[in-house]
Design an enzyme around this catalytic site. Sequence first.
Site, PDB file in Angstrom:
ATOM      1  N   GLU A   1      -2.338  -9.058   4.157  1.00  0.00           N
ATOM      2  CA  GLU A   1      -2.355  -9.548   5.536  1.00  0.00           C
ATOM      3  C   GLU A   1      -3.753  -9.692   6.130  1.00  0.00           C
ATOM      4  O   GLU A   1      -3.932 -10.373   7.137  1.00  0.00           O
ATOM      5  CB  GLU A   1      -1.506  -8.627   6.434  1.00  0.00           C
ATOM      6  CG  GLU A   1      -2.063  -7.226   6.663  1.00  0.00           C
ATOM      7  CD  GLU A   1      -1.679  -6.227   5.583  1.00  0.00           C
ATOM      8  OE1 GLU A   1      -1.800  -5.016   5.831  1.00  0.00           O
ATOM      9  OE2 GLU A   1      -1.276  -6.648   4.485  1.00  0.00           O
TER      10      GLU A   1
ATOM     11  N   CYS B   1       0.835  -1.206   0.000  1.00  0.00           N
ATOM     12  CA  CYS B   1       0.000   0.000   0.000  1.00  0.00           C
ATOM     13  C   CYS B   1       0.876   1.265   0.000  1.00  0.00           C
ATOM     14  O   CYS B   1       1.503   1.576  -1.006  1.00  0.00           O
ATOM     15  CB  CYS B   1      -0.966  -0.038   1.178  1.00  0.00           C
ATOM     16  SG  CYS B   1      -2.340   1.139   0.995  1.00  0.00           S
TER      17      CYS B   1
ATOM     18  N   HIS C   1      -3.787  -5.089   0.583  1.00  0.00           N
ATOM     19  CA  HIS C   1      -3.289  -5.592   1.872  1.00  0.00           C
ATOM     20  C   HIS C   1      -3.421  -7.118   1.914  1.00  0.00           C
ATOM     21  O   HIS C   1      -4.499  -7.648   2.161  1.00  0.00           O
ATOM     22  CB  HIS C   1      -4.075  -4.971   3.032  1.00  0.00           C
ATOM     23  CG  HIS C   1      -3.763  -3.539   3.266  1.00  0.00           C
ATOM     24  ND1 HIS C   1      -2.734  -3.127   4.081  1.00  0.00           N
ATOM     25  CD2 HIS C   1      -4.325  -2.416   2.767  1.00  0.00           C
ATOM     26  CE1 HIS C   1      -2.683  -1.805   4.084  1.00  0.00           C
ATOM     27  NE2 HIS C   1      -3.634  -1.351   3.296  1.00  0.00           N
TER      28      HIS C   1
END
Length: 509
Positions: free
Chosen positions: A169, A79, A167
């Site tokens: 994660e 990001c 993202h």
Amino acid sequence: MQEKILILDFGSQYTQLIARRVRELNVYCEIHPYNKYPALDETVKGVILSGSPYSVRDEAAPKPDLEGIKGRLPLLGVCFGAQYLAQRYGGEVKASDKREYGRANLSYVNNGCRLFKGISQNSQVWMSHGDTIERLPAGCTVLASTADVANAAYAFEGEPTFGIQFHPEVYHSTEGTELLRNFVVDICGCSQSWTPDSFVETTVAELKRKLGSDRVILGLSGGVDSTVAAMLLHRAVGNQLTCIFVDNGLLRKNEYRDVLENYKELGLNVVGAESGDLFLSRLAGVTEPERKRKIIGSTFIDVFDQEASKIKDAKWLGQGTIYPDVIESLSVNGPSQTIKSHHNVGGLPDYMKLQLVEPLRLLFKDEVRRVGKSLGLPDKFLKRHPFPGPGLAIRILGDITAEKVRLLQEADHIFISMLQEEGLYDKVWQAGVILLPVQSVGVMGDERTYENVVALRAVESTDGMTADWCHLPYEFLARVSNRIINNVRGINRVVYDISSKPPATIEWE
């Protein structure tokens, strides 16, 4: 030497989540502020740049020095990290007319790149950015696009440097773990040897080397962190460790007795200090939550110091500090605003002259439990709900009296026991009862009552940083309410707290 991935933090709310996902791959990683990271030695296998609340176009935006990293070590910008790499090396980042927040799908994927090996066409990803990379630096290749973002992922040709605007994660990125595995295992070459068993082995060896024949004191709370810390220290130094368990008079019903008995089974050398009257006397008339915590913390120090002074030649103070506490103190913007003071032995005064030893300071809460399992700890320790250091004091809103503590202990005992009896305890991360400074009208038999109200609180979480209220069955809540009202004289109304964190905290004070 333990190989590792460095995560450079730009203040993103997701930074800890990146670390957790990497750790779940059995790869050790550390989070450091982008402007204060350690020397790059042979143990560092790769670097990840986190997201950030800043725009790269802001004058005050973080500007990391990547000299010695880019082109030399595998580098993944996530990001903000991806946008910074693009802008810093000749690309262009603009505020986008089509901002992407939330779920998106990859409309193009370059599976020929190792980073995207096995990632599906149309894979769902999670976006959270207002800027977009309008133009890539010279010598970069597009790896993935969405319907709205052409440069959703890219690579620098001829070097292991990558940027992704989504993202990986978060759970909403359905193949995010696969992408991170591609980076840390295939590209960085990490061996995935960071396991609970290896942690125990290396930590015990390090503790033996560090502590030698010195005496160690540790404050036990009965919770999983202090228990696992105690077991690691015990395995390293045996009876050179003395654990102190302080009864502040604000524990759950029978907890002081039960916890001491449980610790005997583990072979730990535990000293109990019954000090409930002292704590209650100092708390008399105090209603302000922060002041309660400060009084409990300072009284704990007094009692702990008195007990510790009986242990001759002690040189070390053991603590159950875990990794989120360490990260917080090293955050990009300094320690975050105090929402509430934490009751921790870390406040012990300088005159005690003890050195700190914190065997869990590299672990997240879920990792602590896995290490405890590796140590052979029974489930009654590992699956025990977290319980606040100040105990029931912060679940009694208003002033604290012995009678209020008794009332709350009885109601809480019923709630927790029924969760256990009906197989719901392990589905809840933390539960308890709060005694409200409210009285309400009720009817018992033919008599009008004017008695206390309690709130039941039960949440689901993995680490306490965020939490959702538990959707316990209505029938179960009805039975709990009925049993509390029928068995605890002084309570005539039970309510259920359906607030999540954020915006509410787990505890009421």
